[in-house]
Design a protein around this motif. Structure first.
Motif, short mmCIF file in Angstrom:
data_model
loop_
_atom_site.label_atom_id
_atom_site.label_comp_id
_atom_site.label_asym_id
_atom_site.label_seq_id
_atom_site.Cartn_x
_atom_site.Cartn_y
_atom_site.Cartn_z
N GLY A 157 0.67 -1.22 0.07
CA GLY A 157 -0.06 0.12 -0.16
C GLY A 157 0.85 1.43 0.04
N SER A 158 0.30 2.46 0.05
CA SER A 158 0.93 3.63 -0.09
C SER A 158 1.77 3.96 1.05
N VAL A 159 1.16 3.67 2.31
CA VAL A 159 2.16 3.88 3.40
C VAL A 159 3.23 2.71 3.60
N GLY A 179 -1.92 -9.15 0.44
CA GLY A 179 -3.15 -9.87 -0.02
C GLY A 179 -3.12 -10.45 -1.14
N LYS A 183 1.02 -8.32 -5.37
CA LYS A 183 1.52 -7.77 -4.64
C LYS A 183 2.89 -8.22 -3.94
N TYR A 199 -1.15 -13.10 3.44
CA TYR A 199 -1.88 -13.32 4.65
C TYR A 199 -3.39 -14.13 4.09
N ASN A 222 -0.43 -1.75 9.68
CA ASN A 222 -1.21 -1.00 8.86
C ASN A 222 -2.61 -1.58 8.81
N CYS A 244 -0.24 2.09 13.09
CA CYS A 244 -0.59 3.08 11.98
C CYS A 244 -1.95 3.00 11.68
N TYR A 250 -12.03 -1.61 10.04
CA TYR A 250 -12.83 -0.30 9.97
C TYR A 250 -14.18 -0.73 9.34
N PHE A 274 -0.38 6.28 16.71
CA PHE A 274 -0.21 7.67 16.43
C PHE A 274 -1.18 7.81 15.29
N MET A 276 -1.63 11.33 12.24
CA MET A 276 -0.76 12.29 11.43
C MET A 276 -1.25 13.63 12.06
N ASN A 324 -6.67 -1.82 -4.83
CA ASN A 324 -5.87 -0.51 -5.18
C ASN A 324 -4.62 -1.27 -5.32
N1 LIG Z 1 -2.08 7.04 11.59
C1 LIG Z 1 -2.04 7.71 10.79
O1 LIG Z 1 -2.00 8.85 10.67
C2 LIG Z 1 -2.43 6.98 9.34
C3 LIG Z 1 -2.20 7.71 8.03
C4 LIG Z 1 -2.24 7.18 6.83
C5 LIG Z 1 -2.81 5.99 6.66
N2 LIG Z 1 -2.95 5.28 7.93
C6 LIG Z 1 -3.41 3.78 7.76
O2 LIG Z 1 -2.51 3.08 7.07
C7 LIG Z 1 -3.04 1.98 6.71
C8 LIG Z 1 -2.76 1.97 5.12
O3 LIG Z 1 -3.27 3.12 4.50
P1 LIG Z 1 -2.81 3.32 3.02
O4 LIG Z 1 -3.42 4.89 2.56
O5 LIG Z 1 -1.36 3.20 2.93
O6 LIG Z 1 -3.70 2.30 2.29
P2 LIG Z 1 -3.32 1.05 1.09
O7 LIG Z 1 -2.13 0.30 1.90
O8 LIG Z 1 -2.69 2.02 0.04
O9 LIG Z 1 -4.64 0.56 1.03
C9 LIG Z 1 -5.34 -0.19 1.72
C10 LIG Z 1 -4.75 -1.61 1.80
O10 LIG Z 1 -5.07 -2.35 2.91
C11 LIG Z 1 -5.33 -3.69 2.82
N3 LIG Z 1 -6.44 -4.34 3.27
C12 LIG Z 1 -7.49 -4.05 3.18
N4 LIG Z 1 -8.59 -4.90 3.83
C13 LIG Z 1 -7.71 -5.70 4.66
C14 LIG Z 1 -7.96 -6.69 5.61
N5 LIG Z 1 -9.40 -7.01 6.11
N6 LIG Z 1 -6.90 -7.33 6.12
C15 LIG Z 1 -5.59 -6.94 5.78
N7 LIG Z 1 -5.39 -5.98 4.84
C16 LIG Z 1 -6.27 -5.19 4.24
C17 LIG Z 1 -5.29 -3.85 1.01
O11 LIG Z 1 -4.11 -4.59 0.74
P3 LIG Z 1 -4.07 -5.92 0.76
O12 LIG Z 1 -4.20 -6.34 -0.90
O13 LIG Z 1 -2.60 -6.41 0.72
O14 LIG Z 1 -4.94 -6.74 1.69
C18 LIG Z 1 -5.62 -2.44 0.55
O15 LIG Z 1 -4.96 -2.33 -0.69
C19 LIG Z 1 -4.78 2.08 6.93
O16 LIG Z 1 -4.87 1.42 7.90
C20 LIG Z 1 -4.76 3.50 7.01
O17 LIG Z 1 -5.81 3.73 7.81
C21 LIG Z 1 -3.03 5.68 9.13
#
Ligand SMILES: NC(=O)c1ccc[n+]([C@@H]2O[C@H](COP(=O)([O-])OP(=O)(O)OC[C@H]3O[C@@H](n4cnc5c(N)ncnc54)[C@H](OP(=O)(O)O)[C@@H]3O)[C@@H](O)[C@H]2O)c1
Length: 332
Positions: A157-159, A179, A183, A199, A222, A244, A250, A274, A276, A324
């Motif tokens: 993913g992006s992060v 997943g 990937k 996973y 994540n 994160c 969710y 944390f 952001m 995505n």
């Molecule tokens: N704490 C903060 O301030 C902060 C800031 C930014 C993002 N985040 C969090 O960081 C995480 C990643 O965000 P991102 O923007 O980079 O999104 P991302 O990883 O680009 O996209 C989300 C990915 O999560 C995975 N996913 C979806 N449902 C899932 C499940 N049930 N079990 C396991 N993996 C699952 C999928 O990848 P797979 O195909 O690999 O399953 C999906 O592509 C998110 O949880 C987001 O809320 C937190």
């Protein structure tokens, strides 16, 4: 008179489902900036998992919910098309909170000009939320040391993809949890991760032990999900868990139970969540930490672009379905 489209939150996703039923699409007249204001035409809009949380009425979260009737919250990049602000000129490219709308009036607060030579996609994929989050979480909370082993979930993913690449650049052994096999292939063969765990299909414990013979020192979480307990039970003394995101919870009616805490005592493990918004005032410092990795060519990324503002309403689902491939964004 020129018009533009804006999308307002109409209903809350009480059952966790995302789609057009949550939103109202409005046509509005493009406004003129007043003194000390600019008019920005948004060109790329970020879609983030956190948006689901922002739409719920949860008053206990790190940020207030989007009110019903308000334009949906989001960050994006755009071009200044008209300026009555001394710090901005027509044609400047800027990044900031812009909302689900094609045009936005701003007084400049929270807007940042794109760095010289950085295009809009790179800005959103790397220097926007993904890179800042990876930097804060990995460097400032995870405190990785050369020679340690890091595991990151949501690794493609992006992060997650940036976290893994920064850790690799700093001399860690890096395992990513993803997943799909596509990937897994991308993070190992393109990004240089040392290994990947699918996973959905792998034997989690067996693969973890095979890929991380020296166990885990930094766990960048994540996603949540069943692998979490395996990882927490397989960490070294003084390991760090950076919490994160928990995307697997969710949309869940009842969040999954966490791992047992006994290893935290035995191994003196530190777990820290944390968010952001607490750190955005420190963006300049975070960008300064991140930039050398980018300049040295250590950070590759891919963007997943969907077209047109209204595609956001259903497109947000891609994140929760794992469809995505890279940073999800809307091209306006
Ligand atoms: N704490 C903060 O301030 C902060 C800031 C930014 C993002 N985040 C969090 O960081 C995480 C990643 O965000 P991102 O923007 O980079 O999104 P991302 O990883 O680009 O996209 C989300 C990915 O999560 C995975 N996913 C979806 N449902 C899932 C499940 N049930 N079990 C396991 N993996 C699952 C999928 O990848 P797979 O195909 O690999 O399953 C999906 O592509 C998110 O949880 C987001 O809320 C937190």
């Amino acid at each position: 008179m020129t018009t533009y489209t804006a999308i307002h939150l109409k209903n809350r996703p009480d059952d966790g489902k995302i789609g057009e039923h949550l939103f109202e699409v409005k046509e509005k007249t493009v406004p003129e900036p007043e003194n000390n204001q600019v008019l920005v035409r948004q060109t790329y809009m970020s879609l983030d998992p956190a948006m689901l949380g922002w739409m719920t009425a949860d008053e206990e979260s790190y940020i207030a919910p989007v009110e019903l009737g308000e334009v949906m919250r989001s960050s994006g990049v755009g071009t200044i098309v008209s300026s009555r602000h001394p710090d901005y000129s027509e044609g400047d490219k800027v990044m900031g909170m812009m909302g689900w709308q094609e045009y936005v009036i701003s007084d400049g607060k929270g807007l940042n000009k794109l760095q010289e030579g950085v295009d809009e996609e790179t800005a959103l994929c790397v220097f926007g939320l993904p890179g800042l989050t990876a930097t804060q979480g990995l460097l400032n909370i995870g405190q990785p040391q050369e020679g340690e082993t890091l595991i990151v979930t949501g690794a493609a993913g992006s992060v997650g993809s940036i976290v893994g690449q920064m850790a690799k650049a700093d001399g860690l052994r890096v395992i990513g949890v993803v997943g799909s096999d596509e990937k897994a292939d991308w993070i190992t063969n393109e990004l240089g991760f040392d290994g990947a765990i699918n996973y959905k299909t792998d034997d989690l414990q067996a693969k973890l032990e095979a890929l991380a013979p020296d166990r885990i020192d930094v766990f960048f979480e994540n996603t949540g999900g069943p692998i979490q307990s395996h990882i927490v039970n397989y960490m070294n003394a003084h390991a760090r868990v950076v919490v994160c995101g928990m995307i697997s919870d969710y949309q869940a009616e009842t969040p999954a139970p966490g791992p047992n805490w006994l290893p935290l005592i035995k191994k003196r493990i530190r777990i820290q969540g944390f968010a952001m918004p607490d750190h955005l005032d420190n963006s300049a410092q975070l960008i300064a930490q991140l930039t050398p990795y980018v300049q040295q060519g250590k950070i590759k990324y891919r963007s997943h672009i969907i077209e047109g503002l209204t595609s956001a309403m259903e497109g947000l689902n891609l994140l929760f379905e794992g469809k995505n491939k890279g940073k999800l964004m809307v091209k306006l």
